[in-house]
Design a protein around this motif. Structure first.
Motif, PDB file in Angstrom:
ATOM      1  N   ALA A 198      36.388  30.952  31.280  1.00  0.00           N
ATOM      2  CA  ALA A 198      37.189  31.822  31.801  1.00  0.00           C
ATOM      3  C   ALA A 198      38.262  32.091  30.631  1.00  0.00           C
ATOM      4  O   ALA A 198      38.322  31.790  29.621  1.00  0.00           O
ATOM      5  CB  ALA A 198      38.108  30.781  32.877  1.00  0.00           C
ATOM      6  N   ASN A 199      39.265  33.115  31.026  1.00  0.00           N
ATOM      7  CA  ASN A 199      40.198  33.554  29.989  1.00  0.00           C
ATOM      8  C   ASN A 199      41.619  32.907  30.331  1.00  0.00           C
ATOM      9  O   ASN A 199      42.418  33.174  31.189  1.00  0.00           O
ATOM     10  CB  ASN A 199      40.596  35.247  30.124  1.00  0.00           C
TER      11      ASN A 199
ATOM     12  N   VAL B 249      38.050  42.972  35.071  1.00  0.00           N
ATOM     13  CA  VAL B 249      38.061  42.330  36.284  1.00  0.00           C
ATOM     14  C   VAL B 249      36.579  41.984  36.699  1.00  0.00           C
ATOM     15  O   VAL B 249      36.553  41.112  37.537  1.00  0.00           O
ATOM     16  CB  VAL B 249      38.709  43.295  37.376  1.00  0.00           C
TER      17      VAL B 249
ATOM     18  N   TYR C 232      32.921  37.495  33.285  1.00  0.00           N
ATOM     19  CA  TYR C 232      32.777  36.165  33.799  1.00  0.00           C
ATOM     20  C   TYR C 232      31.867  36.022  34.898  1.00  0.00           C
ATOM     21  O   TYR C 232      32.269  35.411  35.622  1.00  0.00           O
ATOM     22  CB  TYR C 232      34.250  35.327  33.641  1.00  0.00           C
TER      23      TYR C 232
ATOM     24  N   TYR D  32      34.690  36.526  41.923  1.00  0.00           N
ATOM     25  CA  TYR D  32      35.097  36.669  40.241  1.00  0.00           C
ATOM     26  C   TYR D  32      36.288  36.454  39.975  1.00  0.00           C
ATOM     27  O   TYR D  32      37.427  36.956  40.713  1.00  0.00           O
ATOM     28  CB  TYR D  32      34.281  37.801  39.488  1.00  0.00           C
ATOM     29  N   ASN D  33      36.705  35.889  38.599  1.00  0.00           N
ATOM     30  CA  ASN D  33      37.956  36.048  38.133  1.00  0.00           C
ATOM     31  C   ASN D  33      38.969  35.112  38.824  1.00  0.00           C
ATOM     32  O   ASN D  33      40.227  35.846  38.867  1.00  0.00           O
ATOM     33  CB  ASN D  33      38.315  37.478  37.905  1.00  0.00           C
TER      34      ASN D  33
ATOM     35  N   ASN E   2      42.951  34.841  33.270  1.00  0.00           N
ATOM     36  CA  ASN E   2      43.160  36.117  32.994  1.00  0.00           C
ATOM     37  C   ASN E   2      44.697  36.471  33.804  1.00  0.00           C
ATOM     38  O   ASN E   2      45.455  36.283  33.276  1.00  0.00           O
ATOM     39  CB  ASN E   2      42.115  37.027  33.767  1.00  0.00           C
TER      40      ASN E   2
END
Length: 262
Positions: free
Chosen positions: A157-158, A174, A177, A187-188, A192
């Motif tokens: 993950a970010n 977007v 990952y 997702y996400n 982020n």
């Protein structure tokens, strides 16, 4: 890309609700440039930012974007009823007292076709595993994902872990990952851009999911951030949910969740 299309449709001739923030053009986490031409404005996505999450959007901006989706993406040139503005009987959200001193964000209207998930819906989509009938501690499992680029084996993950996870401008697309998808297929929802949810606490709106400059502790199922609804922050975006049947589902149903990009 999606938010720039929204601005072009409803903030081209006039933007009384300040749906566009100058920081979207000036800051490296913002992805949209506004250009004035005679009496109208155009909105252009910065090169390389097309699929990054939109940031510098308030809770009110997110709700007005959802209303625009609910009304079928009308091209009016300005914000008005049936475009971004709703009431208790039309639109996904009632915006009639937005901007007043005593405003409190409301829950969506019963027949909303699109909406911002509540805190419970957001957590259900990201953390609930129907196989175990339980919530995991992190999206995708009970151990924290690694910070950085995705690979074929490890969840990632970010988020910030002693350094930026990704090179400048540090935001991830977007649809990044794919190795850290929730059990229900979203997702996400880890890192982020943090995401506004519909739920409020006092006079503040709640945001979830951690962000690119917060630690792994903010990715957990019990983390909450509370901010003034009108704030436009560089690490805040939002997620849009769609009701498959035309009315919002309860938390026992699997529903579609979409992320809105620049």
């Amino acid at each position: 890309t999606e938010y720039a299309a929204f601005l072009t449709a409803v903030a081209r001739d006039t933007d009384p609700h300040r749906l566009y923030s100058p920081m979207q053009g000036q800051h490296f986490w913002g992805g949209i440039v506004k250009t004035l031409s005679r009496s109208s404005a155009t909105y252009r996505v910065k090169q390389g930012y097309e699929n990054l999450p939109v940031t510098f959007v308030s809770w009110f901006d997110a709700v007005r974007y959802v209303n625009w989706l609910h009304f079928g993406r009308p091209d009016t040139g300005g914000s008005e009823a049936g475009a971004t503005e709703g009431s208790s009987t039309i639109g996904a959200y009632d915006t009639s007292d937005f901007g007043t001193t005593f405003h409190t964000p409301r829950r969506r209207n019963p027949n909303a076709k699109y909406f911002i998930p509540t805190c419970g819906e957001w957590i259900y989509a990201g953390f609930y595993d129907p196989a175990t009938r339980a919530l995991s501690r992190y999206v995708g499992g009970n151990s924290p994902p690694s910070s950085g680029k995705q690979d074929s084996t490890n969840r990632s993950a970010n988020y910030y872990s002693m350094r930026w996870a990704l090179p400048f401008p540090h935001l991830a697309a977007v649809n990044a990952y794919s190795n850290n998808r929730s059990a229900l297929g979203t997702y996400n929802q880890a890192g982020n851009a943090m995401e506004w949810v519909e739920t409020i606490k006092g006079d503040r709106s709640i945001a979830l999911g951690g962000s690119l400059f917060l630690s792994a502790d903010t990715l957990t199922v019990d983390y909450r951030d509370e901010e003034i609804s009108s704030k436009k922050l560089g690490s805040f975006g939002f997620r849009v949910a769609r009701a498959a049947s035309g009315a919002y589902p309860d938390q026992s149903q699997v529903f579609s969740a979409e992320i809105t990009s620049n």
